[in-house]
Design a protein around this motif. Structure first.
Motif, PDB file in Angstrom:
ATOM      1  N   GLU A  56       0.812  -1.210   0.000  1.00  0.00           N
ATOM      2  CA  GLU A  56       0.000   0.000   0.000  1.00  0.00           C
ATOM      3  C   GLU A  56       0.850   1.268   0.000  1.00  0.00           C
ATOM      4  OE1 GLU A  56      -3.834   1.435   2.588  1.00  0.00           O
ATOM      5  OE2 GLU A  56      -2.054   0.777   3.681  1.00  0.00           O
ATOM      6  N   ASP A  57       1.938   1.294   0.775  1.00  0.00           N
ATOM      7  CA  ASP A  57       2.707   2.534   0.899  1.00  0.00           C
ATOM      8  C   ASP A  57       3.373   2.927  -0.415  1.00  0.00           C
ATOM      9  OD1 ASP A  57       4.460   0.432   0.959  1.00  0.00           O
ATOM     10  OD2 ASP A  57       5.515   1.050   2.773  1.00  0.00           O
ATOM     11  N   SER A  68      -6.620   6.763  -3.574  1.00  0.00           N
ATOM     12  CA  SER A  68      -6.624   6.025  -2.317  1.00  0.00           C
ATOM     13  C   SER A  68      -8.022   5.526  -1.956  1.00  0.00           C
ATOM     14  CB  SER A  68      -6.075   6.904  -1.188  1.00  0.00           C
ATOM     15  OG  SER A  68      -6.189   6.265   0.058  1.00  0.00           O
ATOM     16  N   GLU A  69      -9.036   6.388  -2.112  1.00  0.00           N
ATOM     17  CA  GLU A  69     -10.394   5.999  -1.741  1.00  0.00           C
ATOM     18  C   GLU A  69     -10.995   4.974  -2.702  1.00  0.00           C
ATOM     19  OE1 GLU A  69     -12.793   9.448  -1.350  1.00  0.00           O
ATOM     20  OE2 GLU A  69     -11.711  10.231   0.404  1.00  0.00           O
ATOM     21  N   GLN A  70     -10.373   4.802  -3.861  1.00  0.00           N
ATOM     22  CA  GLN A  70     -10.871   3.836  -4.843  1.00  0.00           C
ATOM     23  C   GLN A  70     -10.113   2.513  -4.782  1.00  0.00           C
ATOM     24  OE1 GLN A  70     -13.534   3.902  -6.354  1.00  0.00           O
ATOM     25  NE2 GLN A  70     -13.737   5.431  -7.962  1.00  0.00           N
ATOM     26  N   MET A  83      -1.650  -4.381   1.647  1.00  0.00           N
ATOM     27  CA  MET A  83      -1.430  -4.308   0.213  1.00  0.00           C
ATOM     28  C   MET A  83      -2.643  -3.662  -0.440  1.00  0.00           C
ATOM     29  SD  MET A  83       0.244  -8.087  -0.433  1.00  0.00           S
ATOM     30  CE  MET A  83       0.995  -7.652  -1.992  1.00  0.00           C
ATOM     31  N   GLY A  84      -2.435  -3.151  -1.636  1.00  0.00           N
ATOM     32  CA  GLY A  84      -3.521  -2.516  -2.383  1.00  0.00           C
ATOM     33  C   GLY A  84      -3.627  -3.112  -3.774  1.00  0.00           C
ATOM     34  N   LEU A  85      -4.848  -3.262  -4.254  1.00  0.00           N
ATOM     35  CA  LEU A  85      -5.107  -3.728  -5.611  1.00  0.00           C
ATOM     36  C   LEU A  85      -5.246  -2.492  -6.488  1.00  0.00           C
ATOM     37  CD1 LEU A  85      -5.637  -6.417  -7.088  1.00  0.00           C
ATOM     38  CD2 LEU A  85      -8.066  -6.053  -6.696  1.00  0.00           C
ATOM     39  N   ARG A  86      -4.459  -2.407  -7.525  1.00  0.00           N
ATOM     40  CA  ARG A  86      -4.349  -1.146  -8.264  1.00  0.00           C
ATOM     41  C   ARG A  86      -5.687  -0.663  -8.807  1.00  0.00           C
ATOM     42  NH1 ARG A  86      -0.996  -4.077 -13.002  1.00  0.00           N
ATOM     43  NH2 ARG A  86      -2.743  -4.856 -14.236  1.00  0.00           N
ATOM     44  N   ALA A  87      -5.913   0.640  -8.627  1.00  0.00           N
ATOM     45  CA  ALA A  87      -7.071   1.314  -9.199  1.00  0.00           C
ATOM     46  C   ALA A  87      -6.677   2.162 -10.401  1.00  0.00           C
ATOM     47  CB  ALA A  87      -7.740   2.193  -8.147  1.00  0.00           C
ATOM     48  N   ASP A  88      -5.368   2.294 -10.628  1.00  0.00           N
ATOM     49  CA  ASP A  88      -4.833   3.087 -11.734  1.00  0.00           C
ATOM     50  C   ASP A  88      -3.398   2.624 -11.952  1.00  0.00           C
ATOM     51  OD1 ASP A  88      -4.394   4.968 -13.694  1.00  0.00           O
ATOM     52  OD2 ASP A  88      -4.112   6.633 -12.306  1.00  0.00           O
ATOM     53  N   MET A  89      -2.964   2.501 -13.192  1.00  0.00           N
ATOM     54  CA  MET A  89      -1.623   1.988 -13.461  1.00  0.00           C
ATOM     55  C   MET A  89      -0.558   3.071 -13.541  1.00  0.00           C
ATOM     56  SD  MET A  89      -2.258  -1.204 -16.080  1.00  0.00           S
ATOM     57  CE  MET A  89      -0.561  -1.783 -15.925  1.00  0.00           C
ATOM     58  N   GLY A 114      -3.296  -3.169 -18.880  1.00  0.00           N
ATOM     59  CA  GLY A 114      -3.673  -4.085 -17.821  1.00  0.00           C
ATOM     60  C   GLY A 114      -5.011  -3.729 -17.198  1.00  0.00           C
ATOM     61  N   GLU A 115      -5.500  -4.630 -16.362  1.00  0.00           N
ATOM     62  CA  GLU A 115      -6.775  -4.456 -15.672  1.00  0.00           C
ATOM     63  C   GLU A 115      -6.596  -3.642 -14.393  1.00  0.00           C
ATOM     64  OE1 GLU A 115      -9.923  -5.952 -16.416  1.00  0.00           O
ATOM     65  OE2 GLU A 115      -9.099  -6.542 -18.352  1.00  0.00           O
ATOM     66  N   VAL A 116      -7.600  -2.817 -14.079  1.00  0.00           N
ATOM     67  CA  VAL A 116      -7.643  -2.107 -12.801  1.00  0.00           C
ATOM     68  C   VAL A 116      -8.997  -2.385 -12.156  1.00  0.00           C
ATOM     69  CG1 VAL A 116      -6.070  -0.295 -13.578  1.00  0.00           C
ATOM     70  CG2 VAL A 116      -8.543   0.048 -13.795  1.00  0.00           C
ATOM     71  N   LEU A 117      -9.037  -2.248 -10.840  1.00  0.00           N
ATOM     72  CA  LEU A 117     -10.264  -2.480 -10.085  1.00  0.00           C
ATOM     73  C   LEU A 117     -10.473  -1.325  -9.125  1.00  0.00           C
ATOM     74  CD1 LEU A 117     -12.598  -4.448  -9.360  1.00  0.00           C
ATOM     75  CD2 LEU A 117     -11.096  -5.380  -7.582  1.00  0.00           C
ATOM     76  N   ARG A 118     -11.680  -0.776  -9.111  1.00  0.00           N
ATOM     77  CA  ARG A 118     -11.982   0.367  -8.252  1.00  0.00           C
ATOM     78  C   ARG A 118     -13.127   0.040  -7.288  1.00  0.00           C
ATOM     79  NH1 ARG A 118     -11.100   5.533 -12.387  1.00  0.00           N
ATOM     80  NH2 ARG A 118      -8.868   5.096 -12.693  1.00  0.00           N
ATOM     81  N   VAL A 119     -13.106   0.704  -6.156  1.00  0.00           N
ATOM     82  CA  VAL A 119     -14.110   0.464  -5.120  1.00  0.00           C
ATOM     83  C   VAL A 119     -15.510   0.766  -5.630  1.00  0.00           C
ATOM     84  CG1 VAL A 119     -14.940   1.254  -2.863  1.00  0.00           C
ATOM     85  CG2 VAL A 119     -12.492   0.814  -3.216  1.00  0.00           C
TER      86      VAL A 119
END
Length: 388
Positions: A56-57, A68-70, A83-89, A114-119
């Motif tokens: 995440e950091d 961050s909020e996504q 850890m964070g799942l990318r919302a933007d590459m 690539g794929e991204v995932l958002r909240v």
């Protein structure tokens, strides 16, 4: 008694904003992604592939903080770190540039897909998972770099068949710098920023007070690039911000040199979605297509404790890009008997045919060809069209 298969229905149910991409759409998207990557690669952009998930950091450092909020978060069971799942590459590629590729000569040209995932999705883009394709040009503050990014984003979309394309240019830092130069209070800034965001001319004049003419003129200096620049140049802007307008004018001229037919517009009060960007930014649209096809702009790639590197890049959103393209065709499909000559089948595939080989020798070839959605079939070494 219950009819149907409730367990099967539950298994097919997906969370809001997520979907299965089926044929031929999945193959169509993959083909367009590869065409876009090939196109930008011809301009010297080398492909990189950051991981889907990282600490995440690092993921949320620098420009990553704006998403961050996504960002979906989870605990790494091995390191016990978040850890964070990318919302933007973009933040990931910037990290790669200033760490793993820190010793590579600048300017550094990188591309990615690539794929991204958002909240959560938005009103214009309800999809929460989608594919990004983009480039980053890192290590230069050149105005020609700005023009290259604008041109390449539009040229890549044109290369895959997008029509009715336009590019909206913005200076998201301009209004903030005007606030500082004019010494507006925090309350005045908030009220005026909100009025500008709503494009509410009456509210802008009321919130701007003694500076009403300036900000009203700035609000009205939007539209086609030439007309907008003329209005901007006529405004009584402080000397300290004129450089941004001059840079915008030069970038527009350079882009026009590379593609005189490209439709360029300007909106100097727009900043939403550009919060982490440090200079010229842009959004790509296609006539009649919901949502933006892509976004780009200038930012600083973070280097830990050191001062960040100047960079500019863009990201194309494949869900919107595909909406701007014709519905794909599945192509010519030919049904082949099980004993067909392998060399002949290879020759057919080499010239673009999709071959479907019989697995049941006893089945009627005409019925099977229709059932498997073939457009043609091979009968006694002769290709026949399948009739409906």
């Amino acid at each position: 008694m219950h009819s149907g298969d409730p367990n099967g229905a539950r298994q097919a149910l997906l969370p809001a904003g997520l979907q299965d991409v089926l044929y031929p759409d999945a193959a169509h998207e993959a083909a367009i992604v590869e065409k876009l990557i090939r196109h930008v690669s011809r301009f010297g952009y080398a492909r990189v592939k950051p991981p889907l998930i990282e600490f995440e950091d690092s993921l949320l450092a620098g420009p990553g903080g704006q998403v961050s909020e996504q960002t979906f978060r989870l605990m790494d069971p091995i390191s016990q770190r978040m850890m964070g799942l990318r919302a933007d590459m973009t933040p990931q590629v910037a990290r790669v540039a200033v760490s793993r590729l820190a010793q590579e000569p600048r300017p550094l040209r990188l591309c990615y897909a690539g794929e991204v995932l958002r909240v959560r999705g938005s009103q214009l883009r309800p999809e929460r998972q989608f594919t990004q394709v983009g480039v980053e040009l890192i290590g230069t503050a050149s105005r020609r770099a700005d023009a290259e990014a604008v041109f390449l984003a539009s040229d890549a979309l044109l290369s895959v068949g997008v029509e009715g394309l336009s590019v909206d240019l913005a200076l998201p830092t301009l209004v903030g710098r005007l606030f500082e130069v004019l010494g507006l209070s925090e309350q005045e800034r908030q009220e005026l920023r909100a009025a500008l965001d709503r494009k509410d001319a009456a509210a802008v004049q009321q919130a701007a007070g003694r500076h009403a003419d300036l900000f009203d003129g700035l609000l009205r200096a939007s539209g086609l690039a030439d007309e907008a620049l003329e209005r901007l140049m006529a405004l009584p802007l402080p000397e300290s911000v004129l450089g941004e307008i001059e840079r915008l004018s030069e970038v527009i001229g350079e882009v026009r040199r590379m593609n005189p037919e490209l439709v360029l517009t300007v909106d100097c009060v727009d900043h939403r979605g550009f919060e982490y960007q440090t200079g010229l930014s842009f959004t790509l649209f296609a006539s009649g297509v919901r949502g933006e096809l892509g976004r780009g702009g200038r930012y600083d790639a973070p280097r830990g404790e050191a001062e960040g590197e100047p960079a500019i890049g863009f990201t194309l959103f494949m869900d919107s890009v595909l909406r701007a393209l014709p519905i794909p065709s599945e192509g010519r499909r030919i049904y082949l008997p099980s004993d067909s000559d392998g060399a002949f089948a290879n020759a057919l595939r080499a010239v673009g045919w999709i071959t479907v080989t019989a697995l049941d020798e006893s089945a009627d070839v005409y019925s099977e060809a229709r059932r498997l959605k073939c457009t043609h079939l091979l009968v006694a070494d002769r290709i026949e069209e399948v009739e409906d």
